[in-house]
Design a protein around this motif. Structure first.
Motif, PDB file in Angstrom:
ATOM      1  N   SER A 167       0.837  -1.203   0.000  1.00  0.00           N
ATOM      2  CA  SER A 167       0.000   0.000   0.000  1.00  0.00           C
ATOM      3  C   SER A 167       0.871   1.252   0.000  1.00  0.00           C
ATOM      4  O   SER A 167       1.902   1.294   0.676  1.00  0.00           O
ATOM      5  CB  SER A 167      -0.902   0.012   1.234  1.00  0.00           C
ATOM      6  N   THR A 169       0.109   4.030   1.379  1.00  0.00           N
ATOM      7  CA  THR A 169      -0.096   4.751   2.637  1.00  0.00           C
ATOM      8  C   THR A 169      -0.272   3.757   3.774  1.00  0.00           C
ATOM      9  O   THR A 169      -0.765   2.648   3.577  1.00  0.00           O
ATOM     10  CB  THR A 169      -1.353   5.641   2.573  1.00  0.00           C
ATOM     11  N   GLN A 171      -1.863   1.663   6.537  1.00  0.00           N
ATOM     12  CA  GLN A 171      -3.246   1.229   6.690  1.00  0.00           C
ATOM     13  C   GLN A 171      -3.603   1.042   8.163  1.00  0.00           C
ATOM     14  O   GLN A 171      -2.786   0.631   8.974  1.00  0.00           O
ATOM     15  CB  GLN A 171      -3.459  -0.096   5.953  1.00  0.00           C
ATOM     16  N   ALA A 245       4.322   8.585  -1.957  1.00  0.00           N
ATOM     17  CA  ALA A 245       3.317   9.441  -1.324  1.00  0.00           C
ATOM     18  C   ALA A 245       2.453  10.136  -2.372  1.00  0.00           C
ATOM     19  O   ALA A 245       1.239  10.303  -2.188  1.00  0.00           O
ATOM     20  CB  ALA A 245       4.009  10.472  -0.433  1.00  0.00           C
ATOM     21  N   ALA A 248      -0.269   7.911  -3.594  1.00  0.00           N
ATOM     22  CA  ALA A 248      -1.413   7.849  -2.694  1.00  0.00           C
ATOM     23  C   ALA A 248      -2.307   9.075  -2.837  1.00  0.00           C
ATOM     24  O   ALA A 248      -3.532   8.965  -2.816  1.00  0.00           O
ATOM     25  CB  ALA A 248      -0.925   7.722  -1.251  1.00  0.00           C
ATOM     26  N   TRP A 430       7.082   1.891  -6.051  1.00  0.00           N
ATOM     27  CA  TRP A 430       6.002   1.153  -5.398  1.00  0.00           C
ATOM     28  C   TRP A 430       5.885  -0.279  -5.897  1.00  0.00           C
ATOM     29  O   TRP A 430       4.980  -1.000  -5.516  1.00  0.00           O
ATOM     30  CB  TRP A 430       4.665   1.878  -5.600  1.00  0.00           C
ATOM     31  N   THR A 438       6.010   0.252   1.206  1.00  0.00           N
ATOM     32  CA  THR A 438       4.641  -0.199   0.951  1.00  0.00           C
ATOM     33  C   THR A 438       4.267  -1.455   1.732  1.00  0.00           C
ATOM     34  O   THR A 438       3.087  -1.657   2.041  1.00  0.00           O
ATOM     35  CB  THR A 438       4.408  -0.444  -0.542  1.00  0.00           C
ATOM     36  N   ASN A 441       3.476  -0.355   5.174  1.00  0.00           N
ATOM     37  CA  ASN A 441       2.165   0.289   5.176  1.00  0.00           C
ATOM     38  C   ASN A 441       1.023  -0.724   5.225  1.00  0.00           C
ATOM     39  O   ASN A 441       0.028  -0.515   5.921  1.00  0.00           O
ATOM     40  CB  ASN A 441       1.993   1.155   3.926  1.00  0.00           C
TER      41      ASN A 441
END
Length: 668
Positions: A167, A169, A171, A245, A248, A430, A438, A441
């Motif tokens: 991810s 961001t 979670q 970032a 996201a 990513w 990631t 995250n």
């Protein structure tokens, strides 16, 4: 009859078959009333589940969701604490420390009388295990798995495998609700072998409930497991972290930036790139292109022009969607691609990858797929052992938000481009397995608030070509996790890389030896860390050696010293110094249990003396807790090293059958 509040309106839930009447909004059906009531009912975060283990001796923090502003009471084993859901419907409540015990029921109740409960909850010790494939490696695949599995029944031993999630961001929640499992012959085969064997040993010794959480992902680099705030402090990764970032915050803009970066690379390396870029367009005429059904390396496809081809090849196919399918279509699944791809749908770039064994599963923005014919175009840079779309044809297709899978045609059009060799297309920051932050995250951040007795880390193979950087990355990860979990002294147990690769016939450089030294250096500088040496249980032909029981037992020994305070050394012999003594050089060791011993020889294998960068094997013999390098004190010798190879053959152990750790020392 119960009642609650939903957005400031009183809602009554009545017996099935009746209607609910809410002032100002008319009549609701029982299903509508139940749905609205359910939306405000308290619920636990996904990490909590039946059979979970909570950490003893630490305040027990529990969190979840409820109606905004709800007054809540959390209860466990006769202890209760109160809290309130915030404006977003999120709550966190802390219970006091508890001793080991259970099973208990964990419940949270709202002021309106709604309750969520979880049964068979234990209080004991919780271990967090993470890393790449050797931590992910399952019990069912380990040496002696049959007997270990059949003897696995233990109600005081539980585990949770965190589902993989990358991810951009951090979670709040895991990808799926936790499926905590009690260890049994039916369940334990799915557990991390290294983590299980460690946990089994410790649970048997300390007789408290133990739960272990496995959050690992094969092939991944350490950078993916470090939070963005920490990773951004390293200049080499700051721009990449910022790009993640941006993905996201504004996915379209981030993908546009990535496309510009990748196409600039192609323009710099492939003289035909500008011309061939038009091949991704739906209107391009591919009538003269050849047909192929990709199902493995293109070199093995039978196509004469691909038999010995290293370079760029383009693939195109079309899939027809109905209007309803097009509106729901949100992903393209291609399976693995060897090695570097860029993929377009109807001329829109949807993703790219840089690792041959990773599945390409690309999210597709709404509106890209259309009713009718849709073009999928893939540019591949392949070579070496293979190339092309290497997975199974029936696994390629369009996925929809409502669960459909529309298969792509097995046959594709293809055309070769420029012959290129020895090039690597840079991955997006990513892209798993080399992503930045990631994995933290998606798989670590949702655990923040849980408390742990220790963390075990088994990773490094994918960073083996960058040992100098690992010297910074591993300490950074340990600091980052301790901060995120609010446990500044959280013990970290690090599994050192085992042996893998061709045995050395002469002294020389070794990337794996350098990485082992980076791991050892990080541990030496951290009083809350310990190292498990595994040189003797590797497999030079398999990067996934199956002898995980010994690795788990060595981690357990380290845990006994570091996490439980037992009066024992965390590991085996470690070199302290190399000193000149007449014509010899003497290496002194610590953490020797009994005395040093050599197996199958009266000589210790793998010792080298080095004059600058030129090294040669040394004649080494054991003397108590020392190793004497006979006649090694010659002019120019500056350092001594041991087991300095990717797959060293070693025979130096102590009385507890623990191998001496590899090292490199300056001669004093």
């Amino acid at each position: 009859m119960t009642h609650t509040r939903l957005a400031g309106i009183r809602l009554f839930s009545i017996e099935a078959g009746a209607l609910a009447v809410v002032a100002g909004i008319g009549a609701w059906t029982p299903a509508q009333a139940a749905q609205a009531t359910q939306a405000t009912a308290p619920a636990f975060a996904r990490v909590f589940g039946e059979h979970a283990v909570l950490q003893r001796g630490e305040p027990i923090e529990v969190w979840g969701t409820a109606g905004a502003g709800s007054k809540l009471t959390l209860s466990l084993n006769g202890r209760s604490a109160a809290g309130t859901a915030d404006a977003h419907g999120k709550w966190r409540i802390r219970l006091p420390r508890m001793a080991a015990g259970g099973p208990y029921t964990l419940s949270v109740s709202s002021g309106s009388g709604q309750t969520a409960s979880l049964g068979d909850i234990m209080v004991g010790d919780v271990y967090l295990c993470s890393g790449q494939s050797n931590m992910e490696f399952a019990v069912r695949n380990s040496t002696n798995a049959w007997s270990n599995t059949n003897a696995a029944g233990n109600p005081n031993l539980r585990f949770l495998n965190v589902e993989k999630l990358s991810s951009p961001t951090p979670q709040d929640e895991l990808k799926q609700p936790a499926a905590w499992k009690v260890a049994s012959p039916e369940t334990i085969g799915d557990a991390s072998a290294v983590c299980y064997y460690m946990a089994r040993s410790l649970q048997g010794r300390y007789k408290v409930p133990v739960g272990f959480i496995n959050a690992s992902w094969g092939g991944t680099t350490i950078q993916g497991w470090i939070g963005a705030t920490s990773l951004r402090t390293l200049p080499a990764h700051a721009a990449g972290v910022d790009a993640v970032a941006k993905l996201a915050a504004d996915p379209a803009a981030a993908m546009k930036d990535e496309e510009a970066r990748i196409e600039a690379w192609w323009d710099a390396h492939d003289p035909a790139a500008r011309t061939q870029r038009a091949w991704n367009a739906p209107g391009h005429d591919d009538a003269a292109w050849r047909s192929i059904t990709p199902a493995g390396s293109w070199k093995d496809s039978g196509a004469a022009d691909l038999a010995g081809f290293d370079g760029v090849a383009w693939f195109r196919t079309e899939v027809t969607l109905t209007q309803a399918q097009a509106e729901q279509a949100d992903a393209l699944q291609l399976g693995p691609v060897d090695t570097y791809d860029t993929t377009w749908v109807n001329g829109v770039r949807v993703g790219g990858g840089s690792t041959g064994w990773m599945w390409r599963d690309y999210p597709v923005p709404k509106g890209v797929f259309k009713a009718g014919r849709n073009l999928v175009a893939v540019r591949v840079l392949g070579g070496g052992q293979g190339g092309g779309l290497t997975g199974q044809p029936d696994k390629r297709g369009v996925r929809t938000a409502d669960g459909q899978f529309i298969a792509l045609p097995p046959s594709w059009k293809y055309r070769t481009g420029t012959r290129l060799a020895g090039l690597s297309v840079p991955a997006a920051p990513w892209d798993v397995p080399t992503s930045l932050s990631t994995l933290y995250n998606g798989m670590i951040a949702p655990l923040a608030g849980y408390k742990f007795k220790l963390a075990a880390w088994y990773q490094g193979e994918s960073n083996a070509l960058a040992a100098d950087e690992y010297r910074s990355l591993l300490p950074l990860l340990m600091r980052d996790w301790r901060t995120r979990f609010g446990q500044p002294a959280l013990p970290f147990l690090v599994v050192q890389l085992t042996s893998f690769g061709a045995p050395a016939k002469a002294p020389g450089p070794s990337a794996w030896a350098e990485l082992r030294e980076a791991q050892a250096a990080a541990v030496r500088e951290d009083r809350h860390a310990a190292l498990a040496v595994t040189l003797d249980v590797g497999d030079r032909t398999d990067i996934h050696p199956t002898q995980k029981t010994i690795v788990g037992e060595r981690l357990a020994r380290a845990a006994r010293a570091l996490a439980y305070g037992d009066a024992t050394a965390p590991g085996g012999p470690e070199a302290l110094s190399a000193r000149r003594s007449g014509a010899d050089i003497v290496v002194a060791f610590r953490n020797v249990h009994g005395a040093l011993a050599t197996y199958s020889s009266d000589k210790a294998l793998g010792f080298e003396t080095c004059a600058g960068s030129v090294c040669r094997y040394a004649d080494a013999g054991v003397a108590g807790e020392r190793v004497v390098l006979k006649g090694a004190n010659t002019a120019g010798v500056t350092s001594v090293r041991y087991a300095w190879a990717d797959a060293p053959i070693v025979n130096l152990f102590d009385g507890d059958d623990l191998p001496a750790a590899p090292f490199q020392l300056s001669v004093e």
